[in-house]
Design an enzyme around this catalytic site. Structure first.
Site, PDB file in Angstrom:
ATOM      1  N   GLU A  21     -45.695  52.438  49.054  1.00  0.00           N
ATOM      2  CA  GLU A  21     -44.746  51.341  48.807  1.00  0.00           C
ATOM      3  C   GLU A  21     -44.313  50.702  50.109  1.00  0.00           C
ATOM      4  OE1 GLU A  21     -41.576  48.788  48.394  1.00  0.00           O
ATOM      5  OE2 GLU A  21     -41.291  50.666  49.472  1.00  0.00           O
ATOM      6  N   ASP A  32     -44.239  57.670  48.907  1.00  0.00           N
ATOM      7  CA  ASP A  32     -44.555  57.795  50.342  1.00  0.00           C
ATOM      8  C   ASP A  32     -43.319  57.958  51.221  1.00  0.00           C
ATOM      9  OD1 ASP A  32     -44.013  55.150  49.510  1.00  0.00           O
ATOM     10  OD2 ASP A  32     -44.986  54.289  51.267  1.00  0.00           O
TER      11      ASP A  32
HETATM   12 ZN   LIG Z   1     -38.163  51.827  52.285  1.00  0.00          ZN
HETATM   13 ZN   LIG Z   2     -37.905  52.559  49.303  1.00  0.00          ZN
END
Ligand SMILES: [Zn+2]
Ligand SMILES: [Zn+2]
Length: 426
Positions: free
Chosen positions: A165, A99
């Site tokens: 994440e 991401d």
């Molecule tokens: Zn990051």
């Molecule tokens: Zn990262």
């Protein structure tokens, strides 16, 4: 004579430690340009957490083209590839997060991102400002190499391309914990997991590692203090929640300075927001404190959370009010299994060169790779992404953040060799 023996012994060890698989290293070098092109493409087309649709489609198409079994829409936009080696054996997982962030890129690059999106009601630029574009490209490269060297693999490799994440949008699930919930570590059951993070301040060619906690558990907490409203001129007529809050904040810091063994690991408590009151001459009814806790050792984490709870309730009571505290875990401790780290360190050293592998201190940032490590032994390390000779680097999550393409080759080599060495250990 004795000295001679030691000398021979150390030469023997060094010779072993310095020989990565030549054909794998060559294969990595031969696809470096492809890896760089993938990275540029993904950098130019970044997608926010839980919206990585095009990124996932590109990954899935690549894995399929290699003949790897592919699962899509794991934890919304995640992609998992399963590669079976020539012979049966253990199962190793390799993870890349995919991401991007709501940051407007300020770099002057041919592959600069001009993408915008609506993030929580605000129109913003979108940028791979944490370097996850390089993680995707590296793992796509590793998949290509390993899929063409199945004869060297005893066991199974699971390629985990993980969304979100940086954290799913409020109210949504996502990231490593959702992947685990959806069974990513099962069927076949994963024995160990490896992950890396590119680093903008570490020179290309270097690897930073640490056994035990390398990144912190991130807790968000909310304290609600209840008092009794009264006139500002007559505090004896009520219970002052602002004054109680000051005692609680003071108490929290004494947990760090007086009760935590900081020789084991550092720890941080930060109150980042206080809300209370409406005007100068009213003692309000209530107050709210919001903050974060960062810990690197499981026992310290447990102690700090327990003592913060006791301080909150006990201090509020001592001053005539009441208070509650709630914790929300954002990440666990990114904890490198000591035995696995020891086992794999020679691999890092023989691929990068022993003088390029540095034992480092932990950081107080968080990483959701930690959730995988709560389930199976894992090793997570940092890979250099700074142009050699640069004195300064812009931090991750900033508009000027930059990663040198040259850093990825070592990532491809190391992840491939880690896989082979782990699976082929006698
Ligand atoms: Zn990051
Ligand atoms: Zn990262």
């Amino acid at each position: 004579m004795k000295k001679l023996n030691i000398l021979f012994f150390s030469i023997g060890l060094t010779a072993f430690a310095q020989s990565p698989d030549a054909s794998i290293m060559k294969a990595a070098e031969s696809i470096e340009d492809k890896v760089i092109n993938w990275r540029h493409d993904i950098h130019e087309h970044p997608e926010l957490s839980n919206q990585e649709f095009e990124t996932a489609a590109k990954i899935a198409a690549h894995l399929k083209s290699l003949g790897i079994e592919v699962q899509t829409e794991i934890a919304k936009t995640g992609v998992v590839g399963i590669l079976k080696g020539k012979k049966p054996g253990k199962v190793v997982a390799l993870r890349a997060d995919i991401d991007a962030l709501p940051v407007t890129e300020r770099n002057d690059l041919a592959f600069k991102s001009n993408v915008t999106a609506n993030f929580l009601g605000t129109e913003t630029g979108v940028m791979h400002a944490c370097g996850h574009d390089t993680h995707v490209a590296i793992l796509m490269g590793v998949a290509e190499i390993l899929s063409k060297h199945k004869d060297k693999i005893n066991g199974t490799v699971k390629f985990i391309f993980q969304p979100a994440e940086e954290g799913p949008p409020p109210g949504e699930e996502g990231g490593a914990s959702l992947m685990i919930k959806e069974g990513v570590l099962k069927n076949p059951d994963v024995d160990a997991i490896f992950g890396l993070h590119i680093n903008s301040a570490t020179p290309v060619g270097q690897i930073n590692y640490k056994p035990g906690g390398i990144m912190a558990a991130v807790e968000r907490f909310v304290v609600k203090v209840n008092g009794k409203q009264t006139h500002g001129s007559q505090p004896w007529g009520g219970v002052d929640p602002i004054y109680i809050s000051s005692k609680i904040i003071d108490g929290f810091q004494s947990i760090i300075s007086r009760e935590s063994n900081l020789l084991v690991e550092p720890a941080v408590i930060t109150v980042g927001k206080i809300t209370s009151g409406v005007r100068f001459n009213i003692i309000p009814e209530s107050a709210e404190l919001i903050g974060t806790v960062r810990t690197l050792d499981p026992n310290m984490r447990e102690l700090i959370i327990r003592r913060m709870t006791e301080m909150t309730e006990g201090l509020a009571k001592a001053y005539g009010g009441s208070a509650t505290i709630e914790f929300q875990s954002n990440t666990a401790i990114t904890y490198n299994d000591e035995a696995l780290t020891e086992q794999m360190l020679p691999t890092l050293q023989k691929v990068a060169g022993a003088d390029k592998v540095n034992l480092v201190k932990a950081t107080t940032g968080g990483e959701d790779f930690s959730y995988f490590q709560e389930e199976v032994p894992g090793l997570y390390f940092f890979l250099g992404g700074m142009t050699p000779g640069n004195k300064e680097a812009y931090p991750h999550h900033t508009p000027d953040f930059q990663i040198d393409d040259a850093g990825m080759l070592l990532g491809v080599k190391v992840m491939s060799q880690l896989t082979l060495d782990y699976l082929n250990k006698k």
